[in-house]
Design a protein around this motif. Structure first.
Motif, PDB file in Angstrom:
ATOM      1  N   ALA A 240      -7.846  -1.504  -3.909  1.00 17.32           N
ATOM      2  CA  ALA A 240      -7.005  -2.689  -3.617  1.00 17.32           C
ATOM      3  C   ALA A 240      -7.875  -3.922  -3.358  1.00 17.32           C
ATOM      4  O   ALA A 240      -7.497  -4.919  -3.601  1.00 17.32           O
ATOM      5  CB  ALA A 240      -6.014  -2.397  -2.599  1.00 17.32           C
TER       6      ALA A 240
ATOM      7  N   SER B 218      -0.535   1.040  -5.912  1.00 12.15           N
ATOM      8  CA  SER B 218      -0.795   2.357  -5.000  1.00 12.15           C
ATOM      9  C   SER B 218      -0.105   3.521  -5.428  1.00 12.15           C
ATOM     10  O   SER B 218      -0.819   4.584  -5.370  1.00 12.15           O
ATOM     11  CB  SER B 218      -0.285   2.027  -3.613  1.00 12.15           C
TER      12      SER B 218
ATOM     13  N   SER C 122      -7.355   4.248  -2.963  1.00 14.36           N
ATOM     14  CA  SER C 122      -6.405   3.520  -3.457  1.00 14.36           C
ATOM     15  C   SER C 122      -6.444   2.269  -2.493  1.00 14.36           C
ATOM     16  O   SER C 122      -6.349   1.128  -2.918  1.00 14.36           O
ATOM     17  CB  SER C 122      -4.848   3.952  -3.321  1.00 14.36           C
ATOM     18  N   PHE C 123      -6.561   2.300  -1.232  1.00 15.25           N
ATOM     19  CA  PHE C 123      -6.697   1.245  -0.297  1.00 15.25           C
ATOM     20  C   PHE C 123      -8.010   0.508  -0.547  1.00 15.25           C
ATOM     21  O   PHE C 123      -8.044  -0.617  -0.616  1.00 15.25           O
ATOM     22  CB  PHE C 123      -6.890   1.872   1.134  1.00 15.25           C
TER      23      PHE C 123
ATOM     24  N   PHE D 167       0.743  -1.250   0.035  1.00 17.35           N
ATOM     25  CA  PHE D 167      -0.134   0.039   0.073  1.00 17.35           C
ATOM     26  C   PHE D 167       0.765   1.317  -0.100  1.00 17.35           C
ATOM     27  O   PHE D 167       0.384   2.219   0.149  1.00 17.35           O
ATOM     28  CB  PHE D 167      -0.832   0.126   1.287  1.00 17.35           C
TER      29      PHE D 167
ATOM     30  N   THR E  10      -5.432   8.752  -1.640  1.00 14.59           N
ATOM     31  CA  THR E  10      -4.902   7.351  -0.503  1.00 14.59           C
ATOM     32  C   THR E  10      -5.786   6.317  -0.151  1.00 14.59           C
ATOM     33  O   THR E  10      -5.700   5.141  -0.334  1.00 14.59           O
ATOM     34  CB  THR E  10      -3.828   7.740   0.524  1.00 14.59           C
TER      35      THR E  10
ATOM     36  N   THR F  28      -2.192   4.897  -8.740  1.00 15.02           N
ATOM     37  CA  THR F  28      -3.572   5.126  -8.227  1.00 15.02           C
ATOM     38  C   THR F  28      -3.432   6.671  -7.248  1.00 15.02           C
ATOM     39  O   THR F  28      -4.396   7.391  -7.474  1.00 15.02           O
ATOM     40  CB  THR F  28      -4.461   4.117  -7.471  1.00 15.02           C
TER      41      THR F  28
ATOM     42  N   GLN G  43      -4.611   3.067 -12.619  1.00 16.73           N
ATOM     43  CA  GLN G  43      -4.173   1.693 -12.012  1.00 16.73           C
ATOM     44  C   GLN G  43      -3.497   0.625 -12.980  1.00 16.73           C
ATOM     45  O   GLN G  43      -2.890  -0.122 -12.666  1.00 16.73           O
ATOM     46  CB  GLN G  43      -5.416   1.252 -11.257  1.00 16.73           C
TER      47      GLN G  43
END
Length: 275
Positions: free
Chosen positions: A193, A168, A189-190, A21, A186, A171, A157
């Motif tokens: 995932a 990560s 992005s998490f 991450f 951020t 993104t 991505q």
């Protein structure tokens, strides 16, 4: 099972969790670590796939309240919850489609240390560029994102199909370019995932299921737990870090690390596998 194999599983699990991450490329680090540990055969590749699920679970645990709220909101036909899920699906599709089309060719030609090092350096330079340009923030909350924002990040991505690029990183930095705040970029992005890594893990496990064996369960368990714990630490640490800093330090880390790999390859100090 040999202790040395469990040690390798522990090291790779920590590497996966710490880098998944962060904008430094977990795939790239796993390729390099696998080379150094001599754990880059077919079974090693399957192991790397399995331990991703530990990192996924860490994000799910960290954002369990948000995910539960979205799940219950879907049942109540809450518009915000439906928009959030729709945005994740839209952002997921570009990498999923391009991955199915080109993943085999990319793995055949780019999953080697030198291409990874080059991608690390190029990605670091892009992060420096992104951080030095003027930010014009439009989106201050994940729930305020539009489907157009999600689609743009989805294409960003897709760049992470190239090992060393960083999913990560692509993104998050893409989000900064597209007007998202650091925290929104951020956090999205998490969240992105979760479907991305889950789908990739399931697909690769089904594809390589003949390489799975009950005797490998201790190795997988060690890697999974190590990945979960280290990913949980990395996620919380990154959120605290970006509240006070930008991503420049990660850019320089990528550039220096990539440079070291290229230097050792050029001098023959380390016998990296060549494509």
């Amino acid at each position: 099972m040999e202790l040395i194999l469990l040690f390798k599983a522990l090291v790779l699990g920590v590497v996966e969790g710490l880098t998944e991450f962060l904008p430094v490329s977990s795939t790239g680090h796993l390729i390099l670590a696998g080379e150094l540990l001599d754990f880059n055969d077919a079974k090693g590749k399957v192991f790397e796939i399995v331990i991703q699920s530990g990192a996924i679970l860490a994000v799910c645990w960290e954002y369990r309240a948000k995910l539960w709220g979205v799940t219950t909101g879907l049942g109540r036909r809450d518009r915000t919850s439906w928009r959030f899920v729709t945005n994740l699906l839209i952002a997921f599709l570009p990498a999923a489609v391009l991955g199915l089309l080109f993943a085999s060719a990319i793995k055949a030609h780019l999953f080697y240390p030198v291409p990874v090092a080059l991608a690390l350096i190029v990605g670091g330079l892009l992060i420096l560029w992104a951080e030095r340009r003027e930010h014009q923030i439009r989106v201050h909350d994940v729930d305020d994102m539009t489907w157009r924002d999600a689609l743009k990040i989805g294409f960003a991505q897709s760049l992470a199909l190239i090992p060393g690029t960083s999913r990560s990183g692509a993104t998050i930095i893409g989000g900064l370019f597209f007007g998202l705040s650091r925290r929104v970029a951020t956090e999205f992005s998490f969240f992105l995932a979760i479907p991305t890594l889950f789908a990739a893990t399931l697909y690769d496990l089904l594809k390589h299921r003949d390489l799975l064996a009950a005797a490998d369960l201790p190795m997988f368990a060690v890697g999974f737990v190590a990945s979960f714990i280290s990913a949980f630490i990395a996620v919380r640490g990154l959120l605290r870090f970006i509240s006070r800093h930008d991503f420049t330090v990660f850019a320089w880390y990528r550039i220096v690390f990539g440079g070291i790999v290229l230097l050792t390859a050029y001098t023959g100090l380390i016998g990296w596998t060549a494509a």
